[in-house]
Design a protein around this motif. Sequence first.
Motif, PDB file in Angstrom:
ATOM      1  N   LEU A 187       0.833  -1.204   0.000  1.00  0.00           N
ATOM      2  CA  LEU A 187       0.000   0.000   0.000  1.00  0.00           C
ATOM      3  C   LEU A 187       0.870   1.258   0.000  1.00  0.00           C
ATOM      4  O   LEU A 187       0.579   2.235  -0.689  1.00  0.00           O
ATOM      5  CB  LEU A 187      -0.940  -0.003   1.209  1.00  0.00           C
ATOM      6  CG  LEU A 187      -2.068  -1.038   1.123  1.00  0.00           C
ATOM      7  CD1 LEU A 187      -2.867  -1.072   2.407  1.00  0.00           C
ATOM      8  CD2 LEU A 187      -2.974  -0.733  -0.067  1.00  0.00           C
ATOM      9  N   HIS A 188       1.968   1.205   0.770  1.00  0.00           N
ATOM     10  CA  HIS A 188       2.919   2.314   0.812  1.00  0.00           C
ATOM     11  C   HIS A 188       3.446   2.613  -0.599  1.00  0.00           C
ATOM     12  O   HIS A 188       3.402   3.745  -1.073  1.00  0.00           O
ATOM     13  CB  HIS A 188       4.060   1.925   1.755  1.00  0.00           C
ATOM     14  CG  HIS A 188       5.215   2.878   1.785  1.00  0.00           C
ATOM     15  ND1 HIS A 188       5.520   3.628   2.883  1.00  0.00           N
ATOM     16  CD2 HIS A 188       6.150   3.186   0.850  1.00  0.00           C
ATOM     17  CE1 HIS A 188       6.577   4.373   2.613  1.00  0.00           C
ATOM     18  NE2 HIS A 188       6.989   4.116   1.399  1.00  0.00           N
ATOM     19  N   GLU A 189       3.916   1.550  -1.271  1.00  0.00           N
ATOM     20  CA  GLU A 189       4.501   1.733  -2.604  1.00  0.00           C
ATOM     21  C   GLU A 189       3.446   2.139  -3.624  1.00  0.00           C
ATOM     22  O   GLU A 189       3.729   2.932  -4.530  1.00  0.00           O
ATOM     23  CB  GLU A 189       5.222   0.463  -3.053  1.00  0.00           C
ATOM     24  CG  GLU A 189       6.422   0.081  -2.201  1.00  0.00           C
ATOM     25  CD  GLU A 189       7.458   1.195  -2.115  1.00  0.00           C
ATOM     26  OE1 GLU A 189       7.702   1.885  -3.121  1.00  0.00           O
ATOM     27  OE2 GLU A 189       8.022   1.383  -1.020  1.00  0.00           O
ATOM     28  N   LEU A 190       2.243   1.592  -3.484  1.00  0.00           N
ATOM     29  CA  LEU A 190       1.170   1.992  -4.399  1.00  0.00           C
ATOM     30  C   LEU A 190       0.891   3.479  -4.256  1.00  0.00           C
ATOM     31  O   LEU A 190       0.587   4.168  -5.233  1.00  0.00           O
ATOM     32  CB  LEU A 190      -0.096   1.195  -4.121  1.00  0.00           C
ATOM     33  CG  LEU A 190      -0.206  -0.150  -4.829  1.00  0.00           C
ATOM     34  CD1 LEU A 190      -1.497  -0.846  -4.424  1.00  0.00           C
ATOM     35  CD2 LEU A 190      -0.144   0.010  -6.336  1.00  0.00           C
ATOM     36  N   GLY A 191       1.008   3.978  -3.026  1.00  0.00           N
ATOM     37  CA  GLY A 191       0.853   5.411  -2.799  1.00  0.00           C
ATOM     38  C   GLY A 191       1.825   6.191  -3.671  1.00  0.00           C
ATOM     39  O   GLY A 191       1.436   7.089  -4.413  1.00  0.00           O
ATOM     40  N   HIS A 192       3.114   5.786  -3.624  1.00  0.00           N
ATOM     41  CA  HIS A 192       4.123   6.450  -4.473  1.00  0.00           C
ATOM     42  C   HIS A 192       3.731   6.335  -5.948  1.00  0.00           C
ATOM     43  O   HIS A 192       3.738   7.306  -6.687  1.00  0.00           O
ATOM     44  CB  HIS A 192       5.484   5.769  -4.320  1.00  0.00           C
ATOM     45  CG  HIS A 192       6.155   5.993  -3.000  1.00  0.00           C
ATOM     46  ND1 HIS A 192       6.314   7.235  -2.444  1.00  0.00           N
ATOM     47  CD2 HIS A 192       6.725   5.126  -2.136  1.00  0.00           C
ATOM     48  CE1 HIS A 192       6.954   7.110  -1.291  1.00  0.00           C
ATOM     49  NE2 HIS A 192       7.213   5.845  -1.076  1.00  0.00           N
ATOM     50  N   ALA A 193       3.430   5.094  -6.352  1.00  0.00           N
ATOM     51  CA  ALA A 193       3.230   4.810  -7.776  1.00  0.00           C
ATOM     52  C   ALA A 193       2.042   5.571  -8.345  1.00  0.00           C
ATOM     53  O   ALA A 193       2.110   6.105  -9.455  1.00  0.00           O
ATOM     54  CB  ALA A 193       3.049   3.305  -7.995  1.00  0.00           C
TER      55      ALA A 193
ATOM     56  N   MET B 271      15.683   6.850   2.095  1.00  0.00           N
ATOM     57  CA  MET B 271      14.354   6.835   2.701  1.00  0.00           C
ATOM     58  C   MET B 271      13.528   7.978   2.101  1.00  0.00           C
ATOM     59  O   MET B 271      14.075   8.953   1.603  1.00  0.00           O
ATOM     60  CB  MET B 271      14.455   7.028   4.222  1.00  0.00           C
ATOM     61  CG  MET B 271      15.213   5.937   4.955  1.00  0.00           C
ATOM     62  SD  MET B 271      14.257   4.433   4.983  1.00  0.00           S
ATOM     63  CE  MET B 271      14.972   3.573   3.634  1.00  0.00           C
ATOM     64  N   ASP B 272      12.205   7.871   2.222  1.00  0.00           N
ATOM     65  CA  ASP B 272      11.348   8.895   1.606  1.00  0.00           C
ATOM     66  C   ASP B 272      11.651  10.289   2.148  1.00  0.00           C
ATOM     67  O   ASP B 272      11.650  11.268   1.408  1.00  0.00           O
ATOM     68  CB  ASP B 272       9.877   8.552   1.842  1.00  0.00           C
ATOM     69  CG  ASP B 272       9.494   7.287   1.111  1.00  0.00           C
ATOM     70  OD1 ASP B 272      10.002   7.071   0.002  1.00  0.00           O
ATOM     71  OD2 ASP B 272       8.699   6.505   1.660  1.00  0.00           O
ATOM     72  N   GLY B 273      11.929  10.373   3.469  1.00  0.00           N
ATOM     73  CA  GLY B 273      12.273  11.663   4.054  1.00  0.00           C
ATOM     74  C   GLY B 273      13.501  12.249   3.370  1.00  0.00           C
ATOM     75  O   GLY B 273      13.598  13.458   3.145  1.00  0.00           O
TER      76      GLY B 273
ATOM     77  N   PHE C  42       9.645   5.395  10.036  1.00  0.00           N
ATOM     78  CA  PHE C  42      10.964   4.985   9.572  1.00  0.00           C
ATOM     79  C   PHE C  42      11.261   5.593   8.199  1.00  0.00           C
ATOM     80  O   PHE C  42      12.346   6.115   7.948  1.00  0.00           O
ATOM     81  CB  PHE C  42      11.014   3.458   9.509  1.00  0.00           C
ATOM     82  CG  PHE C  42      12.253   2.899   8.882  1.00  0.00           C
ATOM     83  CD1 PHE C  42      13.500   3.146   9.445  1.00  0.00           C
ATOM     84  CD2 PHE C  42      12.180   2.105   7.749  1.00  0.00           C
ATOM     85  CE1 PHE C  42      14.638   2.626   8.872  1.00  0.00           C
ATOM     86  CE2 PHE C  42      13.311   1.584   7.166  1.00  0.00           C
ATOM     87  CZ  PHE C  42      14.547   1.840   7.737  1.00  0.00           C
ATOM     88  N   ASN C  43      10.268   5.568   7.333  1.00  0.00           N
ATOM     89  CA  ASN C  43      10.480   6.108   5.989  1.00  0.00           C
ATOM     90  C   ASN C  43      10.561   7.627   5.954  1.00  0.00           C
ATOM     91  O   ASN C  43      11.035   8.207   4.988  1.00  0.00           O
ATOM     92  CB  ASN C  43       9.392   5.625   5.033  1.00  0.00           C
ATOM     93  CG  ASN C  43       9.713   4.263   4.470  1.00  0.00           C
ATOM     94  OD1 ASN C  43      10.585   4.118   3.635  1.00  0.00           O
ATOM     95  ND2 ASN C  43       9.033   3.239   4.981  1.00  0.00           N
ATOM     96  N   LEU C  44      10.091   8.265   7.024  1.00  0.00           N
ATOM     97  CA  LEU C  44      10.186   9.724   7.049  1.00  0.00           C
ATOM     98  C   LEU C  44      11.549  10.211   7.541  1.00  0.00           C
ATOM     99  O   LEU C  44      11.846  11.396   7.506  1.00  0.00           O
ATOM    100  CB  LEU C  44       9.076  10.301   7.938  1.00  0.00           C
ATOM    101  CG  LEU C  44       7.701  10.379   7.254  1.00  0.00           C
ATOM    102  CD1 LEU C  44       6.655  10.889   8.209  1.00  0.00           C
ATOM    103  CD2 LEU C  44       7.756  11.262   6.013  1.00  0.00           C
TER     104      LEU C  44
HETATM  105 ZN   LIG Z   1       8.486   5.023   0.304  1.00  0.00          ZN
END
Ligand SMILES: [Zn+2]
Length: 380
Positions: free
Chosen positions: A58-64, A168-170, A160-162
Motif C-alpha cells: 500500500l505504501h509503494e502503491l501510494g508512491h506509484a 528513505m522517503d524523508g 521509519f520512511n520519514l
Molecule cells: Zn516510500
Amino acid sequence: MRSWSIPAGRIFGIEIRVHLTFLLLLVFVWLSESAMKGNATPAHGLELVAIIFGSVVLHELGHALVARHSGIQARAIILLPIGGITLLDEAGASKSKEATWKRDVRIAVTGPLVNLVIAVVVGAAVLARFPEAQLWTKPFIHSNHLLRSVVWVNLYLGLFNLLPAYPMDGGHVLRALFSRTMDSVHATRRAVSIAHALAMLIIVLGMLLFLQGGHPDSSWLVMLGCFLLIGAQFEERSAIFQSVIETVHLEDIMLTDFATLSPADTLEDALEKAVHTLQDDFPVVRGTDMVGVISRARILEALRAEGNGYVQSVMNKIFEVASRHESLASAFRKLNARNLSIIPVVEDQQLIGIITLQNLMHSMALLAESRKLRREAMET
Ligand SMILES: [Zn+2]
C-alpha cells in the motif's frame, strides 16, 4: 535489484515483484516468534507477514499512483524486507525545475502518509471497538496480536520512511528541496552525506545502548544504521552513473575509425579483415547503405559449422540505429532491449560511427576518470 526478484502479480497495471530477501523476513519472524516462546502458530506467523507485506504494498502503491498522476509511469514495485522500491520511468516527464521538486516531494510523502493514515484509522477503531486488543501493551508486533500489529507495523513503516536519510522517503524530500538550488547530482550528494551522518549517529547510539547492558533495541539500531549506510552509498553511485550516461552524447564516444564488411564478402575474407582490427562487431554496408551487423564470434561460428559462405547469409539483419545526438543512456537501452552488441550511428542515412558494447565499457571508464581529474583540478 530486478534480477533477484520474482513476479507476484499486478495491481492497477503495475507489476509487483518480491525480492528473494523477503524470504529472510519469513525466517526472521519464525525465529523470533519461537524464541519468544509465545504459543504462536505458523498460520498466525504467515498472517503477520501478510500484514507487513500488505502495508508495504500500500505504501509503494501510494508512491506509484501519485507518480502516475504526475505523468510518470511506475514500471514495477519490488518488495524488500525493509520496505519497497518503486521503479519509475522518468523519461517523458516534465523537466521544469519548479514542477520537478514539487512533484518529487508529493511522490515521496504519499508512501509514509498512507501508512500513517492506516495506523491512525485502525488505531482509532481498535480503541473504540476492540479495547481487548490492548494497543499500548508490548509486544507491539506479534502474530498473536494481529490487530495491534496492523497499527504498529504501519506506524513504524511511516515513521521509519520519514527519516531524512536518503534513500528513505524523508531523504527524497530533502533531496527535492536541495534540487531547487543545485543540479541533481549535487542534491543527491548532499542528501547522501546527511544520510551518512545520521546512519553513523544511529550506529553509535546502538553501540552505546549495547555497552550499557544490552538494551533489546541496540542490535536493531545498529542494523538500521548499517542498512541506511549501504542504501545511501548505492543511491549515490547510481545517481552519478545516471547523470553521466544521460549527459554524454553518442558523438562524444562513438568510434569513427572502424572497419566495415560488405554483404558480398566471404566469411574467410571477413575473418581476414577482423584479424587486423580490435573490433568485435562489424557493420555490413552495401554502397552507402547499412544492411546488417555481424560479430567476429558469429563469423567464426558459421565458418566452423557450415564452412565458407557469404556474410550476407549469416549477418544479423535486425538492428537498431541511433543518431549522434542521442544519449549514452538511450544507447544502453537499445543494446539491452534487443540483446545487441553494436549500434550503428547514422546521419542522413550515412554511417558516421559505431557504438559497441566493448567500446561503451571503455569510454565509461575513461569518462569517469576524466571527470574525476577535472573535479580534483577544480578543488585544488
Ligand atoms: Zn516510500
